[in-house]
Design a protein around this motif. Structure first.
Motif, PDB file in Angstrom:
ATOM      1  N   TRP A 230      42.515  37.343  31.873  1.00  0.00           N
ATOM      2  CA  TRP A 230      42.563  38.798  32.013  1.00  0.00           C
ATOM      3  C   TRP A 230      41.871  39.187  33.310  1.00  0.00           C
ATOM      4  N   ASN A 231      42.423  40.162  34.011  1.00  0.00           N
ATOM      5  CA  ASN A 231      41.809  40.723  35.208  1.00  0.00           C
ATOM      6  C   ASN A 231      41.772  42.236  35.038  1.00  0.00           C
ATOM      7  N   TRP A 249      46.609  43.473  31.779  1.00  0.00           N
ATOM      8  CA  TRP A 249      45.726  42.683  32.636  1.00  0.00           C
ATOM      9  C   TRP A 249      45.880  41.175  32.406  1.00  0.00           C
ATOM     10  N   ARG A 251      47.505  37.241  31.819  1.00  0.00           N
ATOM     11  CA  ARG A 251      48.443  36.239  32.298  1.00  0.00           C
ATOM     12  C   ARG A 251      48.168  34.935  31.559  1.00  0.00           C
ATOM     13  N   THR A 286      44.518  34.540  37.698  1.00  0.00           N
ATOM     14  CA  THR A 286      44.697  35.784  36.962  1.00  0.00           C
ATOM     15  C   THR A 286      45.800  36.605  37.626  1.00  0.00           C
ATOM     16  N   ARG A 287      46.188  37.665  36.971  1.00  0.00           N
ATOM     17  CA  ARG A 287      47.073  38.628  37.638  1.00  0.00           C
ATOM     18  C   ARG A 287      46.338  39.251  38.815  1.00  0.00           C
ATOM     19  N   GLU A 288      47.117  39.693  39.799  1.00  0.00           N
ATOM     20  CA  GLU A 288      46.529  40.452  40.899  1.00  0.00           C
ATOM     21  C   GLU A 288      46.541  41.928  40.535  1.00  0.00           C
ATOM     22  N   LYS A 293      42.178  39.199  42.608  1.00  0.00           N
ATOM     23  CA  LYS A 293      42.456  38.233  41.555  1.00  0.00           C
ATOM     24  C   LYS A 293      41.436  37.112  41.629  1.00  0.00           C
TER      25      LYS A 293
END
Length: 402
Positions: A230-231, A249, A251, A286-288, A293
């Motif tokens: 999670w981001n 958030w 991935r 992580t997701r950007e 990220k």
């Protein structure tokens, strides 16, 4: 298996919901007895917990042992040196007061209060870790094996306060102008957090043979591994514990991995152990979000351990030979632990230990715990931890041996 997977997600998300104030866990497994003994276990685990710490130790069981079950083992460790959660709550409260007064021409006091709360929380950060495990172990003299399901995770958060916001609020508190709602929407301070949850499903196996008159065991655990990251990155006034685990958030990646173990019984009392966990390194990004990220790195981790036990007293030492898994943006951690156990006729146990990060001498934890094991069938393990930087932790476990 699905039930345990849901538990692992629930534990990590519960940590995210507390603003992530915590210290990193010692490793990729949770086991209450070992955690109470300073996080040791590579040479001192019983055959049921061996599937988590060192699969080679599954060969060490009594002739009367038929099955061992851990259901479940749960642990978490938290430290909050900056009191991050309270700081973010004060920012949100003062932001809402200023928002209510926006455009009134009388908001200097609210602007000053928000500025101070932002200054107080600026740069504050925290880390979190937790784990859950379940094991069904079948001991035998040929090929002892165990089904292993476990989840372990880390999370961290920080408050990022910009000079732009402080300068704007400094001017607003003089009363020269009154902020409008549109002005507040242009402020740029943020709350940032990342988290990773690793869910594993494996089959541990071991075999014992004799080498130069010494009983030697080897073990292996091939496993399926899923990594969720999670981001979370939002305006600091919009921080919400319930939103952190949103799919917005998140991935995920999946793949295979393997653990191996080695154990040698040098004397009836002395045991030497060596493990290699997560031999396949993995980097999961992580997701950007908002241009930011991070990457969670599952690193191959080797740990050596020794133990001495006469049935009443057990002494254990573990030393990490390589760094533990963690986020690329964090300093690497590498632990050493010592522990002891007093066993009263297999009915009750007292345990204590100490664990230190060899790369950061300030991140140290004292551990202690008790075990209750009537008839050596039902085992209730309770563990507590306390250390530097407002570090606290707990673990609990229910084990059945027949």
């Amino acid at each position: 298996m699905m039930k345990v997977s849901m538990i692992t997600h629930g534990i990590t998300l519960a940590l995210l919901a507390t603003a992530l104030p915590a210290a990193q866990a010692a490793g990729s497994w949770t086991e209450a007895r070992n955690d109470a003994m300073g996080g040791t276990g590579v040479a001192s685990s019983g055959y049921t917990a061996a599937a988590l710490a060192n699969p080679a130790l599954m060969t060490r069981h009594d002739a009367s042992d038929d099955i061992g079950i851990i259901l479940p083992g749960i642990g978490a460790q938290v430290s909050d040196p900056d009191n991050l959660q309270d700081g973010l709550d004060r920012v949100k409260d003062n932001w809402n007061r200023l928002s209510d007064a926006a455009g009134s021409g009388n908001s200097a006091a609210q602007s000053a209060a928000l500025k101070k709360s932002l200054q107080d929380v600026s740069g504050d950060s925290g880390h979190a870790s937790a784990g859950v495990s379940a094991v069904i172990a079948i001991p035998n003299d040929t090929l002892p094996f165990a089904l292993v399901v476990k989840g372990w995770g880390q999370a961290k958060a920080r408050a990022v306060v910009t000079d732009h916001d402080l300068a704007y609020l400094d001017a607003a508190q003089t009363g020269i102008f009154s902020p409008t709602q549109d002005d507040l929407n242009q402020l740029t301070s943020r709350a940032e957090g990342v988290a990773a949850l690793v869910s594993e499903y494996g089959l541990a196996m071991a075999h014992q043979f004799t080498l130069a008159g010494t009983p030697v065991s080897v073990g292996i655990t091939p496993k399926f591994q899923r990594v969720d990251t999670w981001n979370y990155n939002v305006a600091i006034n919009n921080y919400s514990t319930s939103d952190f685990h949103s799919g917005e958030w998140k991935r995920s990646e999946s793949g295979g991995n393997v653990d191996i173990g080695f154990a040698a019984q040098l004397t009836p009392e002395w045991t030497l152990g060596l493990t290699g966990q997560n031999l396949v390194s993995r980097n999961v990004a992580t997701r950007e979000v908002n241009g930011l990220k991070d990457t969670f790195q599952i690193r191959p981790q080797a740990t050596a351990g020794t133990s001495w036990s006469n049935g009443f007293i057990t002494l254990a030492t573990d030393v990490d030979l390589t760094p533990a898994s963690g986020f690329a943006s964090d300093e690497k951690a590498q632990y050493a632990g010592v522990g002891a156990e007093l066993n009263a006729w297999d009915w009750a146990q007292l345990r204590a230990g100490y664990r230190a990060d060899m790369r950061n001498s300030e991140n140290n934890v004292f551990t202690a715990g008790v075990g209750i094991s009537p008839f050596n069938v039902v085992h209730l393990e309770l563990t507590g931890m306390a250390g530097t930087d407002r570090t606290y932790g707990a673990a609990a476990q229910l084990t059945f041996t027949f």
